[in-house]
Design a protein around this motif. Structure first.
Motif, PDB file in Angstrom:
ATOM      1  N   ALA A 344       1.042  -1.210   0.210  1.00 13.85           N
ATOM      2  CA  ALA A 344      -0.189   0.027   0.129  1.00 13.85           C
ATOM      3  C   ALA A 344       1.209   0.645   0.262  1.00 13.85           C
ATOM      4  O   ALA A 344       0.250   2.108  -0.548  1.00 13.85           O
ATOM      5  N   LEU A 345       1.827   1.265   1.290  1.00  9.04           N
ATOM      6  CA  LEU A 345       2.539   2.332   0.626  1.00  9.04           C
ATOM      7  C   LEU A 345       3.420   2.185  -0.497  1.00  9.04           C
ATOM      8  O   LEU A 345       3.454   3.855  -1.240  1.00  9.04           O
ATOM      9  N   GLY A 346       4.058   1.987  -1.444  1.00 11.33           N
ATOM     10  CA  GLY A 346       4.526   1.404  -2.161  1.00 11.33           C
ATOM     11  C   GLY A 346       3.932   2.199  -3.051  1.00 11.33           C
ATOM     12  O   GLY A 346       3.791   2.919  -4.285  1.00 11.33           O
ATOM     13  N   SER A 347       2.525   1.627  -3.545  1.00 13.64           N
ATOM     14  CA  SER A 347       1.587   2.253  -4.327  1.00 13.64           C
ATOM     15  C   SER A 347       1.164   3.717  -4.291  1.00 13.64           C
ATOM     16  O   SER A 347       0.900   4.185  -5.356  1.00 13.64           O
ATOM     17  N   TYR A 348       1.192   3.936  -3.272  1.00  9.80           N
ATOM     18  CA  TYR A 348       0.549   5.415  -2.880  1.00  9.80           C
ATOM     19  C   TYR A 348       1.928   6.420  -3.737  1.00  9.80           C
ATOM     20  O   TYR A 348       1.604   7.335  -4.276  1.00  9.80           O
ATOM     21  N   PHE A 349       2.959   5.800  -3.558  1.00 13.33           N
ATOM     22  CA  PHE A 349       4.014   6.762  -3.875  1.00 13.33           C
ATOM     23  C   PHE A 349       3.806   6.537  -4.811  1.00 13.33           C
ATOM     24  O   PHE A 349       4.450   7.109  -5.819  1.00 13.33           O
ATOM     25  N   ASN A 350       3.796   5.041  -6.148  1.00 13.13           N
ATOM     26  CA  ASN A 350       3.547   4.639  -7.296  1.00 13.13           C
ATOM     27  C   ASN A 350       2.639   6.278  -8.259  1.00 13.13           C
ATOM     28  O   ASN A 350       2.938   6.779  -9.498  1.00 13.13           O
ATOM     29  N   ILE A 351       1.872   6.704  -7.344  1.00  9.24           N
ATOM     30  CA  ILE A 351       0.339   6.791  -7.545  1.00  9.24           C
ATOM     31  C   ILE A 351       1.055   8.964  -7.653  1.00  9.24           C
ATOM     32  O   ILE A 351       0.997   9.134  -8.781  1.00  9.24           O
ATOM     33  N   LYS A 352       1.946   8.882  -6.628  1.00 13.80           N
ATOM     34  CA  LYS A 352       1.891  10.251  -7.083  1.00 13.80           C
ATOM     35  C   LYS A 352       3.135  10.888  -7.314  1.00 13.80           C
ATOM     36  O   LYS A 352       3.853  11.727  -8.191  1.00 13.80           O
ATOM     37  N   THR A 353       4.263   9.433  -7.479  1.00 14.46           N
ATOM     38  CA  THR A 353       5.605   9.959  -8.744  1.00 14.46           C
ATOM     39  C   THR A 353       4.577  10.120 -10.345  1.00 14.46           C
ATOM     40  O   THR A 353       6.003  10.327 -10.578  1.00 14.46           O
ATOM     41  N   ASN A 354       3.733   9.816 -10.224  1.00 18.61           N
ATOM     42  CA  ASN A 354       3.165   9.385 -11.619  1.00 18.61           C
ATOM     43  C   ASN A 354       2.332  11.014 -11.932  1.00 18.61           C
ATOM     44  O   ASN A 354       1.710  10.813 -13.597  1.00 18.61           O
ATOM     45  N   GLY A 355       2.014  11.215 -10.872  1.00 18.30           N
ATOM     46  CA  GLY A 355       1.599  12.912 -11.532  1.00 18.30           C
ATOM     47  C   GLY A 355       0.141  12.694 -11.125  1.00 18.30           C
ATOM     48  O   GLY A 355      -0.350  14.023 -11.128  1.00 18.30           O
ATOM     49  N   SER A 356      -0.546  11.970 -10.838  1.00 19.90           N
ATOM     50  CA  SER A 356      -1.782  11.830 -10.389  1.00 19.90           C
ATOM     51  C   SER A 356      -1.919  12.638  -9.112  1.00 19.90           C
ATOM     52  O   SER A 356      -1.344  12.826  -7.690  1.00 19.90           O
ATOM     53  N   ASP A 357      -3.061  12.868  -8.877  1.00 19.04           N
ATOM     54  CA  ASP A 357      -3.895  13.866  -7.792  1.00 19.04           C
ATOM     55  C   ASP A 357      -3.701  12.670  -5.915  1.00 19.04           C
ATOM     56  O   ASP A 357      -4.788  12.145  -6.485  1.00 19.04           O
ATOM     57  N   VAL A 358      -3.122  13.195  -5.214  1.00 19.51           N
ATOM     58  CA  VAL A 358      -2.811  12.218  -3.703  1.00 19.51           C
ATOM     59  C   VAL A 358      -3.537  12.871  -3.480  1.00 19.51           C
ATOM     60  O   VAL A 358      -3.281  12.363  -1.225  1.00 19.51           O
ATOM     61  N   SER A 359      -3.710  13.947  -3.137  1.00 18.44           N
ATOM     62  CA  SER A 359      -4.618  14.527  -2.269  1.00 18.44           C
ATOM     63  C   SER A 359      -5.602  14.385  -1.944  1.00 18.44           C
ATOM     64  O   SER A 359      -6.078  14.049   0.537  1.00 18.44           O
ATOM     65  N   ASN A 360      -6.633  13.541  -2.075  1.00 21.82           N
ATOM     66  CA  ASN A 360      -7.619  12.664  -1.235  1.00 21.82           C
ATOM     67  C   ASN A 360      -6.951  10.939  -0.515  1.00 21.82           C
ATOM     68  O   ASN A 360      -7.864  10.343   0.250  1.00 21.82           O
ATOM     69  N   LEU A 361      -5.842  10.474  -1.070  1.00 17.30           N
ATOM     70  CA  LEU A 361      -4.929   9.626  -0.010  1.00 17.30           C
ATOM     71  C   LEU A 361      -3.930  10.306   0.867  1.00 17.30           C
ATOM     72  O   LEU A 361      -3.348   9.654   1.235  1.00 17.30           O
ATOM     73  N   GLY A 362      -4.155  11.718   1.281  1.00 21.97           N
ATOM     74  CA  GLY A 362      -2.966  12.259   2.323  1.00 21.97           C
ATOM     75  C   GLY A 362      -3.483  11.088   3.778  1.00 21.97           C
ATOM     76  O   GLY A 362      -2.319  11.375   4.737  1.00 21.97           O
ATOM     77  N   TRP A 363      -4.545  10.502   4.325  1.00 22.65           N
ATOM     78  CA  TRP A 363      -4.550   9.177   5.439  1.00 22.65           C
ATOM     79  C   TRP A 363      -3.497   7.791   4.805  1.00 22.65           C
ATOM     80  O   TRP A 363      -3.114   7.470   6.099  1.00 22.65           O
ATOM     81  N   LEU A 364      -2.922   7.473   3.180  1.00 17.18           N
ATOM     82  CA  LEU A 364      -2.410   6.291   3.309  1.00 17.18           C
ATOM     83  C   LEU A 364      -1.044   6.224   3.923  1.00 17.18           C
ATOM     84  O   LEU A 364      -0.979   5.079   4.339  1.00 17.18           O
ATOM     85  N   PRO A 365       0.084   6.755   3.316  1.00 13.02           N
ATOM     86  CA  PRO A 365       1.003   6.814   3.820  1.00 13.02           C
ATOM     87  C   PRO A 365       0.822   6.251   5.756  1.00 13.02           C
ATOM     88  O   PRO A 365       1.419   5.901   5.676  1.00 13.02           O
ATOM     89  N   LEU A 366      -0.152   7.094   6.653  1.00 12.05           N
ATOM     90  CA  LEU A 366       0.271   6.980   8.197  1.00 12.05           C
ATOM     91  C   LEU A 366      -0.583   5.922   8.250  1.00 12.05           C
ATOM     92  O   LEU A 366      -0.163   5.003   9.601  1.00 12.05           O
ATOM     93  N   THR A 367      -1.724   5.552   7.302  1.00 11.91           N
ATOM     94  CA  THR A 367      -2.451   4.496   8.279  1.00 11.91           C
ATOM     95  C   THR A 367      -1.420   2.963   7.548  1.00 11.91           C
ATOM     96  O   THR A 367      -1.145   2.057   8.028  1.00 11.91           O
ATOM     97  N   SER A 368      -0.957   2.514   6.245  1.00 10.25           N
ATOM     98  CA  SER A 368      -0.037   2.159   6.114  1.00 10.25           C
ATOM     99  C   SER A 368       1.697   2.148   7.032  1.00 10.25           C
ATOM    100  O   SER A 368       1.712   0.600   7.123  1.00 10.25           O
ATOM    101  N   MET A 369       1.736   2.948   6.831  1.00  8.08           N
ATOM    102  CA  MET A 369       3.132   2.768   8.222  1.00  8.08           C
ATOM    103  C   MET A 369       2.531   2.441  10.125  1.00  8.08           C
ATOM    104  O   MET A 369       3.084   1.842  10.971  1.00  8.08           O
TER     105      MET A 369
END
Length: 470
Positions: A344-369
């Protein structure tokens, strides 16, 4: 209050005794010894809040990311150097004196950090504290295992990891609100607190018997088990095991001579391997940096503190349930949830790196960690250290423990040194997916190669490893 003696309920190191002792001083001595584990945790996590400060252009000492990776990883090299002679030191000086002496390199390292004006001094300090950390990781668990009855062995054994996580939590909190110098002073005061409390605690009865100091062993038992406890059967078993060890000097070749030894070595080294190749120490050393890179809406310092609080709470849970749930189920749960969290954490960074909007996924890094730390804390964190003490008979335990601890700290160095480079060259997404793949392999390894040791005597464990069914 004394507990009522129960016939045939207590055991030590696999041998039955006729009663259960009082637990209070076993816990007090363990807590006091584990104050040093708090010091280990603060040393490990010190880089997480401090390195981002040293990367700033207005810092009193500006360093590069490459230099920062050395600040983090030199501790692990020091730990290898400290782990190697620590078992011998504990055998010669005793567990108590060895632990008291280990406060010296801790205090020296914090003094150097407080007074440092050059980067090389911080390098020296991190290597010195690494020596103390590596030795503490051998001597503290040894002391805990030797003062505990079988009924408290799992809980007291888990205390080492619990207090280590408390140290990590303290480092995250204090490092976010204190200056560089004040933070180091408080870390040094933890060691002063350890000295003030542990100097009053008893020596290991097992070591005293080994040294032929039986009257002192009886006195130590009176403290640890209570005045109404008769230690004769327990001490007789310790004496028997001591004579067995003395009559047969073990070498590294004894670890591959029998089926039981080979299986124990494989399980121990494998669990240590997957514990560190999960990326845990990279995550601890670079928690703030990871959250900064994620662009999460939660401030990095706050997120890292939340993760550390959850880790501490779950390590308490692990200490309470490990003697009930068993080692193997907790390990399988731990490794599989860690794998999912890393995906899940890798997927978040993948979405972010590809330039997609991650503003709605701000909870994911904290939840994953947070899930990653929870699952690590209930299984992959404490249990490999327990298995190291449970899978080997007395005559090979020292040799096997030395190899396992050296492997563990070499892997800490490898992961913490290469993590920044992997992040930069491969990207955070690929880096976390690599760790996830390793944890998938770890889950399979645990299922096929780890023996359940819950509630089993040393002899029962050896029989099962050898393939003997009774």
């Amino acid at each position: 209050m004394e507990e009522r003696a129960e016939e045939g309920t207590g055991m030590i190191n696999g041998a039955p005794v006729r009663q259960e002792g009082r637990k209070l001083w076993q816990y007090l001595a363990s807590i006091s010894a584990c104050v040093m584990s708090v010091g280990v945790g603060t040393a490990l996590a010190w880089t997480s809040p401090v390195l981002p400060q040293l990367y700033e252009e207005n810092s009193w000492l500006v360093i590069t990311k490459e230099q920062g990776s050395w600040v983090s990883s030199l501790l692990a090299l020091g730990a290898i150097a400290g782990a190697v002679p620590s078992g011998k030191m504990a055998d010669i000086l005793g567990r108590k004196k060895s632990l008291l002496l280990l406060a010296a390199p801790f205090l020296l390292s914090w003094a150097i950090i407080i007074l440092a004006s050059r980067l090389w001094l911080i390098y020296v300090a991190r290597f010195v504290v690494g020596i103390a950390v590596g030795a503490a990781c051998v001597v503290v668990p040894t002391y805990l295992s030797e003062i505990a009855e079988t009924s408290t062995r799992g809980t007291l054994g888990a205390m080492f990891q619990l207090f280590l996580t408390i140290g990590i939590l303290l480092a995250f909190i204090l490092g976010s609100v204190m200056s560089y110098t004040v933070f180091a002073i408080v870390c040094a005061l933890i060691e002063v607190g350890f000295l003030a409390s542990f100097i009053w605690m008893p020596e290991s009865p097992v070591w005293l018997v080994k040294e032929g100091r039986k009257p002192e062993a009886v006195m130590a038992m009176a403290v640890l088990r209570g005045d109404s406890y008769d230690p004769s059967a327990e001490l007789a078993e310790v004496q028997r095991q001591t004579e067995q060890v003395a009559s047969r000097k073990s070498t590294i070749f004894d670890l591959i001579r029998t089926t039981a030894a080979r299986k124990a070595l494989l399980a121990t080294l494998g669990s240590m391997l997957f514990q560190q190749l999960s990326g845990i120490n990279a995550v601890i050393f670079y928690t703030v940096t990871i959250f900064q890179a994620s662009g999460s809406s939660i401030p990095p310092e706050v997120a890292s503190i939340i993760v550390a609080i959850v880790q501490t709470v779950m390590t308490v849970v692990a200490a309470l349930i490990v003697d009930r749930a068993g080692r193997k189920p907790l390990l399988i749960f731990s490794s599989s949830v860690m794998m999912a969290s890393l995906v899940a954490l890798g997927s978040y960074f993948n979405i972010k790196t590809n330039g997609s909007d991650v503003s709605n996924l701000g909870w994911l890094p904290l939840t994953s960690m947070t899930l990653y730390m929870i699952s690590f804390s209930v299984g992959m964190g404490p249990i490999p250290w327990m298995l190291m003490g449970e899978l080997f008979p007395a005559e090979t335990k020292a040799v096997a423990s030395g190899i396992a601890v050296m492997l563990n700290w070499f892997l800490v160095f490898l992961v913490t040194k290469t993590f920044p480079m992997m992040n930069e060259k491969l990207g955070a997404d690929i880096t976390f997916w690599i760790f996830a793949t390793i944890m998938a392999a770890g889950t399979a390894f645990i299922y096929f190669f780890i023996l359940e040791t819950k509630g089993k005597t040393t002899q029962q464990i050896q029989d099962e490893l050898q393939g003997i069914r009774r």
